[in-house]
Each structure stands twice: as C-alpha cells, then as structure tokens.
Motif scaffolding. Structure first.
Motif, PDB file in Angstrom:
ATOM      1  N   ALA A  20       0.807  -1.221   0.000  1.00 30.25           N
ATOM      2  CA  ALA A  20       0.000   0.000   0.000  1.00 30.25           C
ATOM      3  C   ALA A  20       0.845   1.279   0.000  1.00 30.25           C
ATOM      4  O   ALA A  20       0.522   2.231  -0.726  1.00 30.25           O
ATOM      5  N   PRO A  21       1.936   1.347   0.788  1.00 32.75           N
ATOM      6  CA  PRO A  21       2.727   2.593   0.771  1.00 32.75           C
ATOM      7  C   PRO A  21       3.298   2.925  -0.605  1.00 32.75           C
ATOM      8  O   PRO A  21       3.403   4.102  -0.962  1.00 32.75           O
ATOM      9  N   ILE A  22       3.679   1.892  -1.385  1.00 32.47           N
ATOM     10  CA  ILE A  22       4.221   2.150  -2.728  1.00 32.47           C
ATOM     11  C   ILE A  22       3.139   2.763  -3.603  1.00 32.47           C
ATOM     12  O   ILE A  22       3.354   3.769  -4.285  1.00 32.47           O
ATOM     13  N   PHE A  23       1.963   2.139  -3.588  1.00 33.37           N
ATOM     14  CA  PHE A  23       0.863   2.622  -4.422  1.00 33.37           C
ATOM     15  C   PHE A  23       0.430   4.028  -4.005  1.00 33.37           C
ATOM     16  O   PHE A  23       0.233   4.906  -4.845  1.00 33.37           O
ATOM     17  N   GLU A  24       0.318   4.245  -2.716  1.00 33.79           N
ATOM     18  CA  GLU A  24      -0.188   5.525  -2.230  1.00 33.79           C
ATOM     19  C   GLU A  24       0.805   6.661  -2.447  1.00 33.79           C
ATOM     20  O   GLU A  24       0.416   7.806  -2.703  1.00 33.79           O
ATOM     21  N   ASP A  25       2.101   6.337  -2.375  1.00 36.20           N
ATOM     22  CA  ASP A  25       3.121   7.366  -2.564  1.00 36.20           C
ATOM     23  C   ASP A  25       3.133   7.880  -4.001  1.00 36.20           C
ATOM     24  O   ASP A  25       3.333   9.065  -4.243  1.00 36.20           O
ATOM     25  N   GLY A  26       2.968   6.962  -4.972  1.00 29.62           N
ATOM     26  CA  GLY A  26       2.860   7.359  -6.368  1.00 29.62           C
ATOM     27  C   GLY A  26       4.164   7.619  -7.085  1.00 29.62           C
ATOM     28  O   GLY A  26       4.163   7.899  -8.290  1.00 29.62           O
ATOM     29  N   GLU A  27       5.310   7.528  -6.389  1.00 24.02           N
ATOM     30  CA  GLU A  27       6.598   7.774  -7.046  1.00 24.02           C
ATOM     31  C   GLU A  27       7.025   6.605  -7.923  1.00 24.02           C
ATOM     32  O   GLU A  27       7.849   6.776  -8.821  1.00 24.02           O
ATOM     33  N   THR A  66      -7.074 -23.620 -15.355  1.00 18.56           N
ATOM     34  CA  THR A  66      -8.307 -23.090 -14.778  1.00 18.56           C
ATOM     35  C   THR A  66      -8.008 -22.293 -13.514  1.00 18.56           C
ATOM     36  O   THR A  66      -8.547 -21.194 -13.294  1.00 18.56           O
ATOM     37  N   SER A  67      -7.110 -22.830 -12.676  1.00 18.22           N
ATOM     38  CA  SER A  67      -6.743 -22.130 -11.444  1.00 18.22           C
ATOM     39  C   SER A  67      -6.007 -20.827 -11.734  1.00 18.22           C
ATOM     40  O   SER A  67      -6.205 -19.816 -11.042  1.00 18.22           O
ATOM     41  N   VAL A  68      -5.150 -20.846 -12.765  1.00 16.90           N
ATOM     42  CA  VAL A  68      -4.424 -19.627 -13.138  1.00 16.90           C
ATOM     43  C   VAL A  68      -5.398 -18.553 -13.605  1.00 16.90           C
ATOM     44  O   VAL A  68      -5.291 -17.382 -13.237  1.00 16.90           O
ATOM     45  N   THR A  69      -6.373 -18.954 -14.413  1.00 17.76           N
ATOM     46  CA  THR A  69      -7.383 -17.997 -14.879  1.00 17.76           C
ATOM     47  C   THR A  69      -8.169 -17.421 -13.704  1.00 17.76           C
ATOM     48  O   THR A  69      -8.438 -16.212 -13.640  1.00 17.76           O
ATOM     49  N   THR A  70      -8.525 -18.286 -12.766  1.00 14.46           N
ATOM     50  CA  THR A  70      -9.239 -17.819 -11.573  1.00 14.46           C
ATOM     51  C   THR A  70      -8.389 -16.821 -10.789  1.00 14.46           C
ATOM     52  O   THR A  70      -8.885 -15.775 -10.340  1.00 14.46           O
ATOM     53  N   ALA A  71      -7.090 -17.133 -10.635  1.00 20.07           N
ATOM     54  CA  ALA A  71      -6.188 -16.235  -9.907  1.00 20.07           C
ATOM     55  C   ALA A  71      -6.062 -14.896 -10.619  1.00 20.07           C
ATOM     56  O   ALA A  71      -6.036 -13.835  -9.972  1.00 20.07           O
ATOM     57  N   ALA A  72      -5.995 -14.918 -11.948  1.00 21.73           N
ATOM     58  CA  ALA A  72      -5.903 -13.674 -12.706  1.00 21.73           C
ATOM     59  C   ALA A  72      -7.152 -12.819 -12.520  1.00 21.73           C
ATOM     60  O   ALA A  72      -7.071 -11.593 -12.336  1.00 21.73           O
ATOM     61  N   GLN A  73      -8.310 -13.456 -12.544  1.00 16.37           N
ATOM     62  CA  GLN A  73      -9.560 -12.717 -12.381  1.00 16.37           C
ATOM     63  C   GLN A  73      -9.697 -12.172 -10.958  1.00 16.37           C
ATOM     64  O   GLN A  73     -10.143 -11.034 -10.755  1.00 16.37           O
ATOM     65  N   LEU A  74      -9.286 -12.970  -9.977  1.00 10.36           N
ATOM     66  CA  LEU A  74      -9.307 -12.497  -8.590  1.00 10.36           C
ATOM     67  C   LEU A  74      -8.404 -11.273  -8.421  1.00 10.36           C
ATOM     68  O   LEU A  74      -8.744 -10.318  -7.718  1.00 10.36           O
ATOM     69  N   THR A  75      -7.242 -11.327  -9.067  1.00 12.91           N
ATOM     70  CA  THR A  75      -6.310 -10.196  -9.004  1.00 12.91           C
ATOM     71  C   THR A  75      -6.945  -8.946  -9.596  1.00 12.91           C
ATOM     72  O   THR A  75      -6.878  -7.854  -9.011  1.00 12.91           O
ATOM     73  N   LEU A  76      -7.558  -9.113 -10.774  1.00 19.68           N
ATOM     74  CA  LEU A  76      -8.198  -7.967 -11.411  1.00 19.68           C
ATOM     75  C   LEU A  76      -9.315  -7.397 -10.535  1.00 19.68           C
ATOM     76  O   LEU A  76      -9.416  -6.180 -10.344  1.00 19.68           O
ATOM     77  N   ASP A  77     -10.127  -8.279  -9.978  1.00 15.87           N
ATOM     78  CA  ASP A  77     -11.238  -7.824  -9.140  1.00 15.87           C
ATOM     79  C   ASP A  77     -10.745  -7.066  -7.912  1.00 15.87           C
ATOM     80  O   ASP A  77     -11.311  -6.030  -7.528  1.00 15.87           O
ATOM     81  N   MET A  78      -9.655  -7.572  -7.301  1.00 17.64           N
ATOM     82  CA  MET A  78      -9.175  -6.962  -6.066  1.00 17.64           C
ATOM     83  C   MET A  78      -8.476  -5.633  -6.318  1.00 17.64           C
ATOM     84  O   MET A  78      -8.608  -4.686  -5.531  1.00 17.64           O
ATOM     85  N   LEU A  79      -7.739  -5.530  -7.432  1.00 18.79           N
ATOM     86  CA  LEU A  79      -6.929  -4.341  -7.670  1.00 18.79           C
ATOM     87  C   LEU A  79      -7.579  -3.341  -8.621  1.00 18.79           C
ATOM     88  O   LEU A  79      -7.025  -2.257  -8.844  1.00 18.79           O
ATOM     89  N   ALA A  80      -8.731  -3.683  -9.167  1.00 16.85           N
ATOM     90  CA  ALA A  80      -9.422  -2.739 -10.062  1.00 16.85           C
ATOM     91  C   ALA A  80      -9.699  -1.395  -9.390  1.00 16.85           C
ATOM     92  O   ALA A  80      -9.534  -0.337 -10.018  1.00 16.85           O
ATOM     93  N   PRO A  81     -10.094  -1.367  -8.109  1.00 16.15           N
ATOM     94  CA  PRO A  81     -10.301  -0.065  -7.465  1.00 16.15           C
ATOM     95  C   PRO A  81      -9.028   0.779  -7.397  1.00 16.15           C
ATOM     96  O   PRO A  81      -9.106   2.003  -7.235  1.00 16.15           O
ATOM     97  N   ALA A  82      -7.861   0.121  -7.520  1.00 16.07           N
ATOM     98  CA  ALA A  82      -6.582   0.850  -7.524  1.00 16.07           C
ATOM     99  C   ALA A  82      -6.089   1.104  -8.941  1.00 16.07           C
ATOM    100  O   ALA A  82      -4.916   1.420  -9.149  1.00 16.07           O
TER     101      ALA A  82
END
Length: 329
Positions: A20-27, A66-82
């Motif tokens: 979170a600190p990396i993302f929030e700092d923005g540098e 199938t598991s890799v695709t699920t992991a990719a979609q979970l990643t997108l869902d979780m980080l989309a707000p960022a």
C-alpha cells in the motif's frame, strides 16, 4: 470459491496491504505485488506495471490453467479499485533451456488472461526515471524490478564514467545519465540496445549522454583494457544465469556459475583508480547465503572494501532469489 482460490485471495490481500505505501506514494508505478514464497504463494510472481499486471507462473506452483485464470480474475477484481485494467500471464519453466528455443504462445498474446487489452508498450515511473515496458513481448517486460533501489543508490553516487555490461534495456543507465554520468552500455542484442536508446530519450537525455556497443561483454572488456581512455568509475555487472553463444559472431555461451569469476577479474582491468564494481546475480546458487560475495572475494584473491547498498525494497520478499554487492578492490 474453492479452497485454493480462497487461499490465493487471502495471500493477495495481505500482499497488497504490504505494498500500500508504494501505491499511495505514487513515485513508483512498477513493483512486485506477489513475490512467490515470500508472500505465501510459491511459484507465482505478480508484477504491476501501471494499469496492468503480469503474473509469472512457474511449474512448481502446480496450478491448472483453470486455477491460473481464476487467480488472474481475482487479481483484477481486487486491484481494479486501484486502477488495474488487465492481468497477463507468463508460464515459466524453471529450466528454460529445456524449451529448445520455443516459448508458449501466451507470452506474445495481446489479449490478457483477465481484463482488457493493453497497448504494445507502456511507460512506467521509477522515482525520477521513466521506462518503456512491453507486457506481451516474451518472457521479460524490459524492466527487472528487483534492482529498483540499486538503480537509485548508484545514481546517488554520481560516478563520472560508467560501464553498464549486459545492459539489456539500459535501465541502470537512465538514472545515472540523468545526474551527469556518461554511460557506456554493452549488450549482444541490437534490439535491446535500441530499446535502451528509447529509455534514455524518454528521460529527456541527449544521445551524447551514453554510448551503445553491440558486443560480448568479455570482448568489450578486452578492447577497453587495451585503450587507456576506456576507464570507468563504476562497472555494473548484472549478467543472466545462462545465455546461448553465437558462433558466427564469435560470442561464447555464458554460464554464471562458471564464468562470473573471470568477468570480475576482467572488470577490474578497466576500473579507474578508486572505482567500484556493482555485481548482481539471480542465479540460485549465487543468490543466497553470501555466495556472490564469496565468489568475488575468491576472484580477487582477498576481500575487497565492501560498499553499502540499500536494503531490498518492501515488495521483494523472497530470500535467496537475487543478490547484489558493491565493492572497491
């Protein structure tokens, strides 16, 4: 959600909170979100490049497609707000030499595993530097994230003349040239050196700030040793674990475990008085338990004057995967 997916989501959530600190700092807009076993997900490495992420999945992750695709979609869902828009997947064999030069089609597929297609190239920020990355251009993206703090630390030393061997896309060169260093970049790939030129241009640097030689590292070091004007205050060594030779061009195969000591010895012959060598390796046998430092000491015949380097960044959590030392003989 099955048990494996739930475990991945839990690990990703904890990892993202740590970053979170990396993302929030923005540098910095290019960083590692998941670092394999360092974040509780062996064999899976997730790197973010601005609006997109690349998920490197190794054989020892033991994940079905199938598991890799699920992991990719979970990643997108979780980080989309960022601001995340896409997740690309790169399947890796631990020993890529077994592929015989072939690579999975997905490495060059413009369509991501999850999300929407991204441009062929993106520009990411690393403190004051900007770099071009390519998400579906083979196994690599053009930027190795592990050395982020090293790139900044070396530029803060302000060496006048720098030799950047195994230069790849010249990511070490950009911040150094930006503070006035004259950087000589050496790599066997004309394509990557051209990429390096674009990286320097992205940072508003004049062509005269650097030189580019399409040569084998040992070939250039031999040339430089014969010419007294080719002396450097900093030599950067960041070679691959292995590399194929080119008999037609006289380029010998490279194997880090066998060839690194000779590389260190050759680098010393082109050091200016008081100059330093930055040596790094992601070869497993050299990356842990001080092995790289011992190799350097053996190559020199005695321990050098070790120079301080910054700690690994918060997003690089797996131990024994990469090592770096800075020394003055």
């Amino acid at each position: 959600m099955d048990f494996a997916a739930a475990r991945f989501a839990e690990s990703l959530d904890a990892a993202w909170r740590r970053r979170a600190p990396i993302f929030e700092d923005g540098e910095v807009t290019a960083y590692r979100v998941l670092d394999g076993p360092g974040d509780g997900v062996p064999g899976v490495y997730l790197d973010r490049y601005g609006p997109a992420a690349v998920m490197n999945v190794y054989e020892d992750a033991h994940l079905s497609q199938t598991s890799v695709t699920t992991a990719a979609q979970l990643t997108l869902d979780m980080l989309a707000p960022a601001g995340l828009e896409a997740v690309y997947v790169k399947p890796f064999a631990r020993d890529r030499s077994r592929l015989g030069g072939r690579s999975p089609d997905e490495l060059r597929a413009a369509a991501p595993r999850a999300g929407r297609k991204q441009p062929e190239s993106l520009v990411v920020q690393e403190y004051e530097s900007r770099f071009e990355v390519r998400l579906y251009d083979g196994h690599s993206t053009g930027l190795f994230l592990d050395h982020r703090e090293h790139r900044r630390a070396l530029s803060q030393r302000r060496p006048p003349r720098v030799l950047n061997l195994f230069a790849y896309t010249c990511a070490f060169a950009a911040p150094l040239a930006a503070v006035g260093a004259h950087v000589t970049n050496v790599d066997v790939s004309a394509r990557y050196l051209e990429w390096g030129r674009r990286n320097l241009a992205l940072n508003g640097l004049e062509p005269s700030a650097a030189r580019f030689f399409r040569m084998d590292a040992f070939e250039f070091l031999a040339y430089a040793a014969r010419h007294r004007e080719e002396r450097f205050h900093l030599v950067i060594l960041d070679p691959p674990t292995f590399a194929a030779g080119d008999r037609r061009r006289g380029v010998k195969p490279w194997k880090a475990l066998d060839d690194y000591p000779a590389l260190v010895e050759a680098a010393l012959r082109v050091l200016a008085p008081g100059g330093s060598v930055f040596a790094a390796s992601n070869t497993r046998e050299l990356a842990g338990n001080g092995a790289l430092a011992r190799l350097v000491t053996k190559a020199l015949g005695s321990a050098p004057a070790w120079q301080p380097l910054p700690p690994w960044p918060v997003d690089v959590r797996e131990s024994g995967r990469v090592a770096a030392v800075l020394f003055t003989p």
